[in-house]
Design a protein around this motif. Structure first.
Motif, PDB file in Angstrom:
ATOM      1  N   SER A 119       5.009   5.397  -3.382  1.00 36.98           N
ATOM      2  CA  SER A 119       3.977   5.620  -4.480  1.00 36.98           C
ATOM      3  C   SER A 119       2.971   4.567  -4.636  1.00 36.98           C
ATOM      4  O   SER A 119       3.209   3.183  -4.389  1.00 36.98           O
ATOM      5  N   HIS A 120       1.918   4.828  -5.295  1.00 37.87           N
ATOM      6  CA  HIS A 120       0.940   3.906  -5.681  1.00 37.87           C
ATOM      7  C   HIS A 120       1.158   2.934  -6.876  1.00 37.87           C
ATOM      8  O   HIS A 120       0.743   1.612  -6.787  1.00 37.87           O
ATOM      9  N   SER A 121       1.810   3.702  -7.647  1.00 37.56           N
ATOM     10  CA  SER A 121       2.462   2.818  -8.650  1.00 37.56           C
ATOM     11  C   SER A 121       3.357   1.727  -8.111  1.00 37.56           C
ATOM     12  O   SER A 121       3.399   0.530  -8.664  1.00 37.56           O
ATOM     13  N   TYR A 127       0.827  -1.430   0.054  1.00 34.09           N
ATOM     14  CA  TYR A 127      -0.006  -0.054  -0.122  1.00 34.09           C
ATOM     15  C   TYR A 127       0.886   1.435   0.072  1.00 34.09           C
ATOM     16  O   TYR A 127       2.134   1.028   0.206  1.00 34.09           O
ATOM     17  N   CYS A 128       0.130   2.467  -0.444  1.00 37.24           N
ATOM     18  CA  CYS A 128       0.893   3.659   0.029  1.00 37.24           C
ATOM     19  C   CYS A 128      -0.030   4.677   0.696  1.00 37.24           C
ATOM     20  O   CYS A 128      -0.955   4.187   1.395  1.00 37.24           O
ATOM     21  N   GLY A 129       0.436   5.817   1.040  1.00 38.27           N
ATOM     22  CA  GLY A 129      -0.299   6.834   1.610  1.00 38.27           C
ATOM     23  C   GLY A 129      -1.405   7.354   0.905  1.00 38.27           C
ATOM     24  O   GLY A 129      -1.916   8.487   1.269  1.00 38.27           O
ATOM     25  N   CYS A 130      -1.696   6.813  -0.195  1.00 40.23           N
ATOM     26  CA  CYS A 130      -2.768   7.760  -1.041  1.00 40.23           C
ATOM     27  C   CYS A 130      -4.324   7.462  -0.638  1.00 40.23           C
ATOM     28  O   CYS A 130      -4.525   6.334   0.421  1.00 40.23           O
ATOM     29  N   ALA A 131      -5.255   8.142  -1.117  1.00 42.38           N
ATOM     30  CA  ALA A 131      -6.503   7.940  -0.525  1.00 42.38           C
ATOM     31  C   ALA A 131      -7.401   6.611  -0.909  1.00 42.38           C
ATOM     32  O   ALA A 131      -7.898   6.247  -0.299  1.00 42.38           O
ATOM     33  N   LEU A 132      -6.724   6.042  -1.924  1.00 44.17           N
ATOM     34  CA  LEU A 132      -7.384   4.776  -2.579  1.00 44.17           C
ATOM     35  C   LEU A 132      -6.834   3.819  -1.652  1.00 44.17           C
ATOM     36  O   LEU A 132      -7.696   2.784  -1.200  1.00 44.17           O
ATOM     37  N   CYS A 133      -5.526   3.783  -1.043  1.00 44.10           N
ATOM     38  CA  CYS A 133      -5.041   2.798  -0.274  1.00 44.10           C
ATOM     39  C   CYS A 133      -5.408   2.936   1.066  1.00 44.10           C
ATOM     40  O   CYS A 133      -5.784   1.961   1.842  1.00 44.10           O
ATOM     41  N   CYS A 134      -5.641   4.255   1.531  1.00 47.46           N
ATOM     42  CA  CYS A 134      -6.042   4.304   3.062  1.00 47.46           C
ATOM     43  C   CYS A 134      -7.187   5.302   3.278  1.00 47.46           C
ATOM     44  O   CYS A 134      -7.202   5.958   4.329  1.00 47.46           O
TER      45      CYS A 134
HETATM   46 ZN   LIG Z   1      -1.855   3.755  -2.662  1.00 50.93          ZN
END
Ligand SMILES: [Zn+2]
Length: 330
Positions: free
Chosen positions: A312-314, A247-254
């Motif tokens: 990063s999400h990627s 996962y990353c810190g983005c809204a999609l993941c978190c």
């Molecule tokens: Zn992410």
């Protein structure tokens, strides 16, 4: 006495004759006057189509119009002519002058002036040539710009704070347009496009709308440089095979991302993992040779699952899901 009486009689009959003559003259005078004053029923049709029946004692068209306060506009004409005398039950028609009337008027004006005053001839020849001036057609070819369009790609995922980034600058195209243009007296009176050829296609401007990363996550990303992975040759206690997700810190993941982990630290790649509750924060786990620290939790992180943090999400997507042996480092 008798003679006197006769004289009296004679003078009386003379007076009578005179009187009768006077009366006759008077009556015939009235008759002539009445004949002159004979009233007429005239139907007047106005330029707007309205019709009116008027009763008048006037005979000349101009006088009738004047009496009825009808004023001819410069672009109007009257039939019959203003100087015509109208009969009983006559009709007057006011209509708009046709183009032909105007030209013939101009011509008659011109002939008059050429005959009378030569000074005005030039002006009137101009007016005439204007009325008769032929319409000329020209084909005109022009190069024109084609405006570019702006395409917006929204990757803000519904974030209220966004910023625009131009991914590609727009560029106008070019086209060659052929017009048929009509001129009269060197004045353009009509322009029609008859063909258009694209010489150069325009290039769309592409703008990406992305979410503004908020302050805490920005400071987190500045502090979360990819730290050198902590490794150890020491083998810990094997915990068996785990499902390793990323996962990353983005809204999609978190969900709503703050960049903070559940333990309050700023997440770092090669360092932070989310593990189920049975692992206390600060627990060090070795996965594929790298020692991670349990700093985070996750709704989907249950049982034998560990979620590895990426910058990063990627990168998180690239990692995907793997299975690996997990060792507990003391
Ligand atoms: Zn992410």
């Amino acid at each position: 006495m008798l003679k006197h009486k006769d004289d009296e009689k004679a003078s009386i009959s003379l007076k009578r004759i005179l009187g009768i003559c006077l009366i006759f003259l008077f009556i015939s005078g009235i008759c002539v006057f009445a004949a002159n004053k004979q009233v007429r029923n005239v139907k007047i049709t106005l330029a707007n189509g309205c019709q009116m029946n008027v009763v008048t004692s006037k005979t000349k068209v101009a006088d009738i119009l004047d009496e009825k306060h009808i004023i001819l506009l410069p672009e109007e004409k009257v039939t019959p002519d203003e100087n015509t005398t109208i009969g009983v039950d006559g009709e007057i028609v006011i209509s708009e002058k046709s183009a032909q009337d105007e030209v013939s008027e101009m011509v008659s004006q011109n002939t008059e002036t050429t005959n009378n005053a030569e000074n005005n001839t030039d002006l009137n020849i101009d007016t005439i040539s204007q009325a008769y001036s032929p319409i000329t057609e020209k084909i005109e070819v022009k190069e024109e710009a084609i405006p570019f369009e702006t395409v917006t790609k929204n990757v803000a995922n519904g974030s209220s704070e966004t910023q625009d980034k131009v991914l590609q600058e727009g560029k106008e195209g070019k086209k060659q347009v052929t017009y048929k243009v009509k001129y009269q007296n060197n004045t353009e009176i009509e322009r029609k496009e008859i063909s258009s050829v694209v010489l150069e296609e325009p290039v769309d401007k592409v703008v990406q709308v992305r979410a503004v990363t908020n302050r805490s996550s920005r400071s987190s990303s500045s502090s979360t440089k990819v730290s050198a992975p902590e490794t150890t040759s020491a083998s810990g206690i094997s915990l068996g095979r785990y499902r390793i997700t990323a996962y990353c810190g983005c809204a999609l993941c978190c969900g709503k991302s703050t960049g903070r982990t559940a333990s309050g630290t700023y997440a770092r790649a090669n360092h932070t993992i989310a593990a189920p509750g049975n692992f206390a924060f600060g627990t060090k786990l070795k996965i594929n040779g790298i020692v991670y620290t349990v700093e985070d939790r996750g709704g989907a992180v249950k049982g034998k699952t560990i979620d590895v943090y990426f910058n990063s999400h990627s990168a998180a997507l690239a990692f995907g899901t793997k299975y690996a042996n997990v060792e507990l480092i003391k």
